[in-house]
Design a protein around this motif. Structure first.
Motif, mmCIF file in Angstrom:
data_model
loop_
_atom_site.group_PDB
_atom_site.id
_atom_site.type_symbol
_atom_site.label_atom_id
_atom_site.label_comp_id
_atom_site.label_asym_id
_atom_site.label_seq_id
_atom_site.Cartn_x
_atom_site.Cartn_y
_atom_site.Cartn_z
ATOM 1 N N LEU A 1 0.833 -1.205 0.000
ATOM 2 C CA LEU A 1 0.000 0.000 0.000
ATOM 3 C C LEU A 1 0.864 1.251 0.000
ATOM 4 O O LEU A 1 0.531 2.254 -0.647
ATOM 5 N N ASP A 2 1.979 1.206 0.723
ATOM 6 C CA ASP A 2 2.937 2.309 0.702
ATOM 7 C C ASP A 2 3.426 2.535 -0.725
ATOM 8 O O ASP A 2 3.607 3.668 -1.175
ATOM 9 N N TYR A 3 3.635 1.448 -1.452
ATOM 10 C CA TYR A 3 4.157 1.536 -2.819
ATOM 11 C C TYR A 3 3.142 2.126 -3.791
ATOM 12 O O TYR A 3 3.485 2.972 -4.622
ATOM 13 N N VAL A 4 1.878 1.706 -3.687
ATOM 14 C CA VAL A 4 0.888 2.138 -4.687
ATOM 15 C C VAL A 4 0.114 3.389 -4.279
ATOM 16 O O VAL A 4 -0.413 4.088 -5.140
ATOM 17 N N LEU A 5 0.038 3.678 -2.978
ATOM 18 C CA LEU A 5 -0.729 4.837 -2.520
ATOM 19 C C LEU A 5 0.134 5.897 -1.849
ATOM 20 O O LEU A 5 -0.342 6.977 -1.512
ATOM 21 N N GLY A 6 1.405 5.582 -1.629
ATOM 22 C CA GLY A 6 2.308 6.533 -0.994
ATOM 23 C C GLY A 6 2.428 6.283 0.499
ATOM 24 O O GLY A 6 1.710 5.466 1.084
ATOM 25 N N PRO A 7 3.358 6.983 1.148
ATOM 26 C CA PRO A 7 3.602 6.784 2.582
ATOM 27 C C PRO A 7 2.393 7.102 3.451
ATOM 28 O O PRO A 7 1.568 7.959 3.117
ATOM 29 N N ILE A 8 2.308 6.395 4.583
ATOM 30 C CA ILE A 8 1.283 6.654 5.601
ATOM 31 C C ILE A 8 1.848 7.668 6.584
ATOM 32 O O ILE A 8 2.979 7.544 7.035
ATOM 33 N N GLU A 9 1.048 8.697 6.920
ATOM 34 C CA GLU A 9 1.553 9.738 7.813
ATOM 35 C C GLU A 9 0.930 9.730 9.200
ATOM 36 O O GLU A 9 1.487 10.309 10.134
ATOM 37 N N SER A 10 -0.222 9.071 9.363
ATOM 38 C CA SER A 10 -0.895 9.073 10.665
ATOM 39 C C SER A 10 -1.506 7.705 10.918
ATOM 40 O O SER A 10 -2.137 7.126 10.023
ATOM 41 N N VAL A 11 -1.316 7.171 12.139
ATOM 42 C CA VAL A 11 -1.728 5.797 12.448
ATOM 43 C C VAL A 11 -2.386 5.723 13.814
ATOM 44 O O VAL A 11 -1.911 6.327 14.782
ATOM 45 N N ASN A 12 -3.475 4.960 13.908
ATOM 46 C CA ASN A 12 -4.086 4.595 15.183
ATOM 47 C C ASN A 12 -4.362 3.102 15.154
ATOM 48 O O ASN A 12 -4.917 2.590 14.172
ATOM 49 N N GLY A 13 -3.982 2.385 16.206
ATOM 50 C CA GLY A 13 -4.175 0.946 16.187
ATOM 51 C C GLY A 13 -4.431 0.340 17.545
ATOM 52 O O GLY A 13 -4.134 0.944 18.583
ATOM 53 N N PHE A 14 -5.001 -0.860 17.516
ATOM 54 C CA PHE A 14 -5.264 -1.624 18.735
ATOM 55 C C PHE A 14 -4.873 -3.075 18.484
ATOM 56 O O PHE A 14 -5.241 -3.652 17.461
ATOM 57 N N ALA A 15 -4.132 -3.653 19.399
ATOM 58 C CA ALA A 15 -3.736 -5.057 19.302
ATOM 59 C C ALA A 15 -4.041 -5.736 20.633
ATOM 60 O O ALA A 15 -3.813 -5.157 21.694
ATOM 61 N N THR A 16 -4.561 -6.943 20.559
ATOM 62 C CA THR A 16 -4.827 -7.717 21.768
ATOM 63 C C THR A 16 -4.515 -9.191 21.498
ATOM 64 O O THR A 16 -4.183 -9.576 20.384
ATOM 65 N N ASN A 17 -4.652 -9.992 22.540
ATOM 66 C CA ASN A 17 -4.483 -11.435 22.428
ATOM 67 C C ASN A 17 -5.786 -12.069 22.896
ATOM 68 O O ASN A 17 -6.067 -12.115 24.085
ATOM 69 N N ARG B 1 9.605 2.561 6.691
ATOM 70 C CA ARG B 1 8.276 3.162 6.832
ATOM 71 C C ARG B 1 7.247 2.114 7.248
ATOM 72 O O ARG B 1 6.386 2.366 8.108
ATOM 73 N N THR B 2 7.338 0.929 6.645
ATOM 74 C CA THR B 2 6.404 -0.150 6.998
ATOM 75 C C THR B 2 6.604 -0.590 8.445
ATOM 76 O O THR B 2 5.636 -0.834 9.172
ATOM 77 N N SER B 3 7.848 -0.692 8.885
ATOM 78 C CA SER B 3 8.122 -1.078 10.274
ATOM 79 C C SER B 3 7.549 -0.058 11.247
ATOM 80 O O SER B 3 6.993 -0.429 12.292
ATOM 81 N N LYS B 4 7.673 1.215 10.926
ATOM 82 C CA LYS B 4 7.127 2.256 11.795
ATOM 83 C C LYS B 4 5.613 2.116 11.926
ATOM 84 O O LYS B 4 5.052 2.237 13.026
ATOM 85 N N VAL B 5 4.937 1.871 10.804
ATOM 86 C CA VAL B 5 3.480 1.726 10.828
ATOM 87 C C VAL B 5 3.076 0.520 11.664
ATOM 88 O O VAL B 5 2.157 0.598 12.502
#
Length: 330
Positions: A192-208, A311-315
């Protein structure tokens, strides 16, 4: 035109078909040495793939004068170590994805390669696969119009191995960086970074949720690209089925495609829908390997570098930050 002579560190499953033969079949490329800690396995791989040299020590392979460039195919926990050793030996580095355990390690790898004036490439090979490049072609053709948003849904069943407590390294954070999310979602987010460009803002939730292992097993997130395109993603690794799809939606149409599964894309607009055939190459990394060989020969540039992979690692780190900050491991 110079023939690039490759050495592989870590000749495990990913090198059997996805990558290893690609080094032998790409133009102006040759696989001359492999390394694995188990001598029996290293020798067996070399014999089966007609590789002239095998080692049990990574530094010995790196310093082999007949090896021009290094492919690191070990789990992420050793990517930084081997990449820095190769850089200090002035050998170009091609490293498996995810690039490292976390963003900080990626930055250290980039710094080492820059200080030693060697290029760093990462195996986000979908950036060069003809099948997936059709996504880029559709977007650039204007068939979707102005892109508005992208949705990703990825489900995967828990394996019997995981249910029995015999955990693969991919769900051991100290080896892989996290759970299946880091291994599989990295491909989607990087493309997605390749076809749409870099991501500048991220919000996420991870659980188990299933509590089969320590790593996260479900991740939900939203993000905004620098271009203004919005995105949402849902990755669940304790579902009842295996499913993987993305939908890119514009003001004229949409494109439904899979990052990981070889199946037709579906292009939709107000007039209806049509399928676009998708065919994977025999060795999925070979097209990207060819771009790397071409760059090393001064012909062109490879689309997947340390800086793009960073960039992908940061996201990814941002999407799971809430989970790992609680345990103090991120």
């Amino acid at each position: 035109m110079k023939k690039i002579r490759w050495g592989i560190i870590g000749c495990g499953n990913v090198t059997e078909k996805k990558s290893g033969p690609g080094f032998q079949k790409a133009d102006n490329s040759e696989l001359v040495a492999v390394m694995r800690r188990d001598a029996t396995l290293a020798e067996d791989y070399a014999k089966r793939h007609n590789v002239p040299k095998w080692y049990t020590n990574a530094e010995a392979l790196i310093h082999d004068e007949e090896v021009d460039a290094i492919y690191i195919a070990t789990p992420p926990s050793t990517h930084k170590e081997y990449a820095i050793l190769a850089a200090r030996a002035s050998k170009p580095v091609y490293v498996e994805k995810p690039m490292a355990l976390n963003t900080e390690e990626c930055e250290e790898m980039i710094k080492a390669c820059e200080e030693n004036d060697v290029p760093l490439f990462v195996a986000f090979y979908r950036r060069a696969m003809p099948a997936l490049l059709q996504v880029k072609e559709v977007i650039e053709s204007g068939a979707l119009g102005n892109i508005r948003f992208v949705t990703t849904v990825h489900h995967k069943k828990a394996s019997e191995q995981e249910k029995n407590g015999n955990l693969p390294w991919r769900v051991q954070p100290e080896i892989s960086g996290g759970g299946h999310f880091f291994d599989l979602a990295s491909h989607t987010l990087d493309f997605l970074d390749y076809v749409l460009g870099p991501i500048e803002s991220v919000n996420g939730f991870a659980t188990n949720q299933a509590e089969l292992y320590q790593a996260e097993d479900i991740v939900s997130g939203s993000y905004v690209f620098e271009s203004g395109v919005h995105g949402t993603g849902q990755w669940c690794f304790n579902s009842y089925k295996n499913e993987d799809w993305n939908e890119i939606v514009g003001d004229k149409g949409s494109l439904l495609y899979s990052t990981l599964q070889e199946r037709p894309m579906i292009l939709k607009d107000e007039q209806g829908e049509r399928e676009i055939e998708v065919v994977y190459p025999e060795h999925v990394q070979q097209p990207l390997i060819q771009t790397i060989v071409n760059e090393l020969n001064g012909e062109s540039h490879s689309p997947s570098t340390g800086k793009t992979a960073l960039r992908t690692s940061k996201v990814m780190d941002q999407l799971v930050a809430n989970y790992y900050q609680k345990s103090g491991s991120l």
